[in-house]
Scaffold this motif. Structure first.
Motif, PDB file in Angstrom:
ATOM      1  N   SER A 191       0.883  -1.188   0.000  1.00  0.00           N
ATOM      2  CA  SER A 191       0.000   0.000   0.000  1.00  0.00           C
ATOM      3  C   SER A 191       0.909   1.222   0.000  1.00  0.00           C
ATOM      4  O   SER A 191       2.149   1.069  -0.066  1.00  0.00           O
ATOM      5  N   GLU A 192       0.324   2.335   0.121  1.00  0.00           N
ATOM      6  CA  GLU A 192       1.133   3.546   0.057  1.00  0.00           C
ATOM      7  C   GLU A 192       2.103   3.607   1.227  1.00  0.00           C
ATOM      8  O   GLU A 192       3.211   4.117   1.122  1.00  0.00           O
ATOM      9  N   ASP A 193       1.694   3.105   2.330  1.00  0.00           N
ATOM     10  CA  ASP A 193       2.511   3.233   3.534  1.00  0.00           C
ATOM     11  C   ASP A 193       3.144   1.933   4.006  1.00  0.00           C
ATOM     12  O   ASP A 193       3.830   1.906   5.021  1.00  0.00           O
ATOM     13  N   LYS A 194       2.807   0.893   3.289  1.00  0.00           N
ATOM     14  CA  LYS A 194       3.318  -0.400   3.777  1.00  0.00           C
ATOM     15  C   LYS A 194       4.151  -1.094   2.698  1.00  0.00           C
ATOM     16  O   LYS A 194       3.798  -1.095   1.541  1.00  0.00           O
ATOM     17  N   ILE A 195       5.209  -1.671   3.171  1.00  0.00           N
ATOM     18  CA  ILE A 195       5.957  -2.537   2.248  1.00  0.00           C
ATOM     19  C   ILE A 195       5.990  -3.941   2.878  1.00  0.00           C
ATOM     20  O   ILE A 195       5.940  -4.110   4.109  1.00  0.00           O
ATOM     21  N   ALA A 196       6.028  -4.897   1.972  1.00  0.00           N
ATOM     22  CA  ALA A 196       6.093  -6.295   2.434  1.00  0.00           C
ATOM     23  C   ALA A 196       7.523  -6.800   2.252  1.00  0.00           C
ATOM     24  O   ALA A 196       8.209  -6.452   1.283  1.00  0.00           O
ATOM     25  N   VAL A 197       7.948  -7.582   3.193  1.00  0.00           N
ATOM     26  CA  VAL A 197       9.286  -8.180   3.057  1.00  0.00           C
ATOM     27  C   VAL A 197       9.158  -9.697   3.276  1.00  0.00           C
ATOM     28  O   VAL A 197       8.464 -10.138   4.186  1.00  0.00           O
ATOM     29  N   VAL A 198       9.795 -10.417   2.410  1.00  0.00           N
ATOM     30  CA  VAL A 198       9.652 -11.883   2.440  1.00  0.00           C
ATOM     31  C   VAL A 198      11.035 -12.551   2.347  1.00  0.00           C
ATOM     32  O   VAL A 198      11.903 -12.101   1.587  1.00  0.00           O
ATOM     33  N   ILE A 199      11.204 -13.577   3.123  1.00  0.00           N
ATOM     34  CA  ILE A 199      12.349 -14.465   2.865  1.00  0.00           C
ATOM     35  C   ILE A 199      11.834 -15.883   2.998  1.00  0.00           C
ATOM     36  O   ILE A 199      11.032 -16.187   3.878  1.00  0.00           O
ATOM     37  N   ALA A 200      12.244 -16.755   2.089  1.00  0.00           N
ATOM     38  CA  ALA A 200      11.649 -18.102   2.066  1.00  0.00           C
ATOM     39  C   ALA A 200      12.680 -19.132   1.607  1.00  0.00           C
ATOM     40  O   ALA A 200      13.666 -18.812   0.935  1.00  0.00           O
ATOM     41  N   ASP A 201      12.379 -20.327   1.960  1.00  0.00           N
ATOM     42  CA  ASP A 201      13.306 -21.436   1.596  1.00  0.00           C
ATOM     43  C   ASP A 201      12.460 -22.627   1.189  1.00  0.00           C
ATOM     44  O   ASP A 201      11.758 -23.219   2.012  1.00  0.00           O
ATOM     45  N   VAL A 202      12.540 -22.969  -0.083  1.00  0.00           N
ATOM     46  CA  VAL A 202      11.791 -24.131  -0.568  1.00  0.00           C
ATOM     47  C   VAL A 202      12.623 -25.383  -0.314  1.00  0.00           C
ATOM     48  O   VAL A 202      13.840 -25.389  -0.542  1.00  0.00           O
ATOM     49  N   SER A 203      11.924 -26.392   0.124  1.00  0.00           N
ATOM     50  CA  SER A 203      12.666 -27.648   0.375  1.00  0.00           C
ATOM     51  C   SER A 203      13.137 -28.234  -0.954  1.00  0.00           C
ATOM     52  O   SER A 203      12.490 -28.096  -1.980  1.00  0.00           O
ATOM     53  N   GLY A 204      14.279 -28.865  -0.891  1.00  0.00           N
ATOM     54  CA  GLY A 204      14.788 -29.546  -2.093  1.00  0.00           C
ATOM     55  C   GLY A 204      15.466 -28.579  -3.036  1.00  0.00           C
ATOM     56  O   GLY A 204      15.693 -27.411  -2.724  1.00  0.00           O
ATOM     57  N   LYS A 205      15.844 -29.139  -4.211  1.00  0.00           N
ATOM     58  CA  LYS A 205      16.639 -28.366  -5.161  1.00  0.00           C
ATOM     59  C   LYS A 205      16.155 -28.621  -6.571  1.00  0.00           C
ATOM     60  O   LYS A 205      15.294 -29.463  -6.809  1.00  0.00           O
ATOM     61  N   GLY A 206      16.768 -27.958  -7.460  1.00  0.00           N
ATOM     62  CA  GLY A 206      16.522 -28.218  -8.862  1.00  0.00           C
ATOM     63  C   GLY A 206      15.284 -27.511  -9.387  1.00  0.00           C
ATOM     64  O   GLY A 206      14.720 -26.637  -8.755  1.00  0.00           O
ATOM     65  N   ILE A 207      14.924 -27.981 -10.595  1.00  0.00           N
ATOM     66  CA  ILE A 207      13.815 -27.338 -11.294  1.00  0.00           C
ATOM     67  C   ILE A 207      12.526 -27.383 -10.474  1.00  0.00           C
ATOM     68  O   ILE A 207      11.815 -26.379 -10.366  1.00  0.00           O
ATOM     69  N   PRO A 208      12.182 -28.545  -9.871  1.00  0.00           N
ATOM     70  CA  PRO A 208      10.932 -28.572  -9.091  1.00  0.00           C
ATOM     71  C   PRO A 208      10.937 -27.500  -8.015  1.00  0.00           C
ATOM     72  O   PRO A 208       9.954 -26.790  -7.847  1.00  0.00           O
ATOM     73  N   ALA A 209      12.078 -27.369  -7.335  1.00  0.00           N
ATOM     74  CA  ALA A 209      12.168 -26.367  -6.270  1.00  0.00           C
ATOM     75  C   ALA A 209      12.012 -24.966  -6.849  1.00  0.00           C
ATOM     76  O   ALA A 209      11.322 -24.113  -6.287  1.00  0.00           O
ATOM     77  N   ALA A 210      12.651 -24.765  -8.020  1.00  0.00           N
ATOM     78  CA  ALA A 210      12.571 -23.454  -8.641  1.00  0.00           C
ATOM     79  C   ALA A 210      11.130 -23.106  -9.011  1.00  0.00           C
ATOM     80  O   ALA A 210      10.656 -21.985  -8.776  1.00  0.00           O
ATOM     81  N   PHE A 211      10.464 -24.121  -9.582  1.00  0.00           N
ATOM     82  CA  PHE A 211       9.060 -23.908  -9.955  1.00  0.00           C
ATOM     83  C   PHE A 211       8.220 -23.599  -8.727  1.00  0.00           C
ATOM     84  O   PHE A 211       7.410 -22.679  -8.696  1.00  0.00           O
TER      85      PHE A 211
END
Lengths: 113, 706
Positions: free
Chosen positions: B509-529
């Motif tokens: 919104s005008e006054d709010k920013i969202a911040v995200v950090i995340a970690d998908v389990s596993g690796k490779g293309i499936p993880a990327a998707f």
């Protein structure tokens, strides 16, 4: 990673050792899936000698739990080191698995059930 | 046995047989000669005996002459006056003293017996005094005498026991003068007289025995004791006798009576010791001479054979040398037209042939070696161009070929004997190898082509992966809006394989920013998707402004709905009100961020209930909030930071992170980010990175309006 399998009082015990990371998580998964098999199985994954488990390892446990659920199989974890317990706690996985202080307690818990 | 020995033995045997035959013949001849000599000797002795008898008879003849020539006797005989005759005979004194008659020897010969016969054969006088004295001659013997013939002289046995030598003569009538026989006179002399003559004539020792073997004479001779044992009265023979160290020839001569019949045997023993010794000496000398000649002949033969066989031995030695393969040893062999010469010639020829063979073998050997060297060079040259394994097997093959060349039994070595056998063998091996290599090469080219295709596919996959990774990186905000209130910096250091970390920073919104950090389990293309989906959903839902907990709840349900792969993602989601600095957040199983206050305290953000997203639908997510003070720094990170391992398998860990973060009190967001990440990098010191390392740093400068 080193995994040994043993049957203690009708309960399958999978003793894990060393590190489980994305490199060997599929192997860990294979062990779990084999231990569960097709039937109703009581499986204890002992983590007394486990030094590290990555999110891939958690996923393997998750897959095993999901596989066991339809046939009434149960998976319990035992003897986690504090930092591993931390991982489970942080990720919220603690609420998904039965966690016991040691292997005997886990086996006993199955016996009581 | 050597031929030489055989010949010598054969010659010895032949000589022995011939010598034996010669000796046998000569002894037979000698025996015959001896027999003849004995016969001659016997004849001689016989003659001597006859002479002795004749001698005795001669002595009788004197008496006979005196008797026959005495006129008184003649008259008395004609007148047959027995008394006158007796008186006259006695008066003549012819009778030797016998039977005590005491006839004196008047210088003439005497006889022992006298008979005077009348012309009609009547015995007119007998010296035998017996009344019926037997005549010395019987009628048959007397008649030839009366017929005017002289009586053959001889030996006569009288009275069955007395032997005499006797002779008789007719008495002619002196008156008529015409030779009319008027009577006969017969006289006898004792047998010993003849024996004496015999002794005198022969010089031997004479014995006489009667027809029954009884001794007549010589019994006093010491030799008699030996002689008597050898007496065969009837045999005319010659015996050898040994007595008292002397040897005697004992001749035995039967003596016949005038009237016939054997009356006695005369034995003559002649000392032949000297002759015998001489003969023995001659025999020995002869034997020695023969032996010497034999030995000499044998010696000469042996020498001759040796001389010839030495040459033959030389030839045989040369042949043996040749048979042992030593053709080079040279022995000078004599030439000639005889057998030895021919053998020598043959040996020379053999030797020449052997030398030729050896020379050829040497040439062949040299040729083989040249070929071997050639093959070795070629194969080694070939080997250099080959890879290690093939080179080893090629060199092994080379060794095999070389060993087979020297192994006479191997099948190949037979072929090697040919002019180009070894070369052929080497080339056939090479050809086999080349064709094998060719097949291998073809296979390898095919494999290589496949591998190339695979590699192309892999490369394209890698390119795709790279694209995915780039995508993953590029979708993450690299540039953050310049805000007066907030300084932001973030970075993701991907692991080798494309991973599933992400961070996000967007205004809701005008006054709010969202911040995200995340970690998908596993690796490779499936993880990327999975990461892309999660990020997109999160953004979409967050922008709808439902607040952190609700956003998480919705995203979780969406992700968990179709999650066959059992992937999950831990997410920290926060909304910062730029007006107040209040950070509202929800945590889905992610590491709690760290807050650094101006005084350097590092505090973990309050934990709030929430499980990793996509694990299970309808999970509860709590929401917490805090108000940031100006100068506060918040560090969001993934477990790639805390779980970075160094070379000795040690984890970076929360404590180090807290410490590193604590050092960033006054730093800008960028500096803080770099400080933390470089601390991690120092720790891992180049150890392989197994997980994405992601970090986002916020520095709250304070509300703009404040």
């Amino acid at each position: 990673m080193n995994i040994t399998e043993e049957s203690v009082g009708g309960v399958s015990v999978l003793r894990t050792e060393g590190r489980i990371d994305s490199g060997n998580a599929s192997e860990f998964e294979g062990h779990l899936v084999r231990a569960i098999g097709d039937g109703s199985v009581k499986l204890v994954v002992d983590m007394a000698k486990l030094t590290y488990i990555s999110s891939a390892g958690l996923r393997a446990l998750l897959i095993a739990a999901k596989k066991a659920r339809p046939t009434g199989g149960r998976i319990a974890l035992s003897a986690m080191a504090p930092h591993i317990r931390e991982v489970f706690d942080l990720s919220g996985f603690s609420s998904l698995f039965e966690i016991h202080s040691d292997e005997a307690a886990a086996v006993a818990a199955f016996g009581a059930a | 046995m050597l031929l030489q020995t055989r010949i010598i033995l054969f010659v010895l045997a032949t000589l022995a047989v011939v010598a034996g035959l010669l000796i046998g013949f000569s002894s037979l001849r000698e025996e015959a000669a001896n027999q003849q000599a004995r016969e001659l000797e016997l004849n001689g002795l016989d003659t001597a005996w006859q002479l002795a008898v004749a001698g005795a008879a001669g002595r009788i003849d004197q008496s006979l002459g005196r008797l026959a020539g005495d006129p008184e006797i003649l008259r008395a005989l004609v007148a047959e006056e027995r008394g006158t005759l007796t008186a006259r005979v006695t008066a003549l004194g012819l009778l030797s003293g016998r039977a005590g008659q005491g006839g004196a020897d008047k210088g003439g010969e005497t006889v022992s017996d006298v008979n005077l016969f009348a012309a009609n054969g009547t015995l007119l006088y007998s010296s035998d005094p017996a009344l019926d004295a037997a005549p010395l001659l019987n009628r048959a013997l007397l008649d030839p005498v009366l017929a005017g013939q002289r009586l053959a002289r001889g030996v006569r046995l009288l009275d069955g026991n007395r032997l005499i030598v006797m002779a008789g003569a007719p008495i002619y009538g002196a008156v008529s003068g015409d030779g009319v026989v008027v009577g006969a006179v017969v006289a006898g002399l004792g047998f010993p007289a003849a024996l004496d003559v015999l002794r005198k004539n022969t010089g031997g020792r004479v014995f006489a025995v009667g027809r029954d073997g009884s001794p007549l004479d010589g019994a006093s001779d010491p030799l008699w004791s030996a002689v008597r044992q050898r007496i065969n009265p009837a045999d005319r023979e010659m015996q050898l006798l040994r007595f008292d160290g002397h040897r005697y020839a004992l001749a035995s001569l039967p003596v016949a009576d005038l009237a016939g019949g054997r009356v006695a045997t005369v034995l003559i023993a002649t000392d032949i010791t000297l002759a015998m010794e001489e003969h023995a000496l001659w025999s020995v000398a002869y034997g020695v001479a023969v032996l010497l000649v034999l030995v000499l002949a044998l010696g000469l033969l042996y020498g001759y054979l040796r001389q010839n066989f030495t040459v033959l031995d030389g030839a045989v030695q040369a042949l043996q040398d040749i048979s042992h393969g030593r053709a080079m040893g040279y022995v000078e062999l004599p030439s000639g037209n005889d057998e030895i010469g021919r053998i020598s010639g043959a040996v020379d020829v053999f030797r020449g042939v052997m030398r030729e063979i050896e020379r050829t073998a040497g040439q062949r050997e040299r040729r083989l070696r040249r070929q071997q060297r050639f093959i070795r060079r070629q194969m080694e040259a070939l080997a250099v161009t080959l890879e290690d394994e093939a080179r080893q097997s090629l060199l092994e093959e080379l060794r095999q070929i070389e060993s087979e060349t020297h192994d006479a039994d191997s099948s190949q070595s037979r072929g090697v004997g040919d002019e180009l056998g070894l070369l052929a063998l080497g080339f056939s091996r090479l050809a086999t190898r080349v064709s094998t290599q060719q097949v291998q090469l073809t296979q390898m080219v095919r494999d290589l082509r496949d591998a190339l295709a695979d590699k192309r596919r892999l490369i394209s996959l890698q390119q795709e992966l790279e694209i995915a990774r780039t995508m993953q990186l590029t979708i993450l905000p690299q540039v953050f809006p310049e805000l007066a209130e907030l300084d932001t910096a973030a970075r993701m250091i991907p692991a080798k394989e494309v991973g599933g970390d992400f961070y996000d920073f967007f205004p809701i919104s005008e006054d709010k920013i969202a911040v995200v950090i995340a970690d998908v389990s596993g690796k490779g293309i499936p993880a990327a998707f999975f990461m892309l989906i999660a990020r997109t959903m999160l953004r979409a839902i967050a922008e709808s402004g439902v607040g952190p907990a609700e956003t998480m709840r919705r995203v979780n349900n969406l992700l968990a709905a179709e999650n066959e792969q059992m992937m999950f993602v831990t997410v920290f989601y926060g909304e910062l009100d730029l007006r107040t600095g209040v950070l509202a957040f929800s945590n889905g199983g992610h590491n709690p961020p760290l807050r650094v206050t101006r005084d350097g305290a590092v505090i973990e953000l309050e934990r709030c209930q929430g499980i990793a997203l996509a694990v299970m639908p309808d999970m509860p997510f709590a929401e917490k909030s805090l108000r940031l003070d100006a100068g506060d720094m918040v560090v969001l990170f993934t477990d790639g930071v805390t779980e970075a391992f160094n070379g000795s398998d040690t984890m970076y860990g929360d404590a180090r992170l807290v410490e590193a973060v604590g050092r960033q009190v006054t730093a800008s967001a960028r500096e803080g980010l770099d400080g933390v990440l470089s601390d991690v990098a120092r720790f891992t010191a180049g150890a392989p990175q197994s997980d994405d390392i992601t970090c986002l740093v916020l520095r709250w400068r304070g509300a703009a309006g404040a």
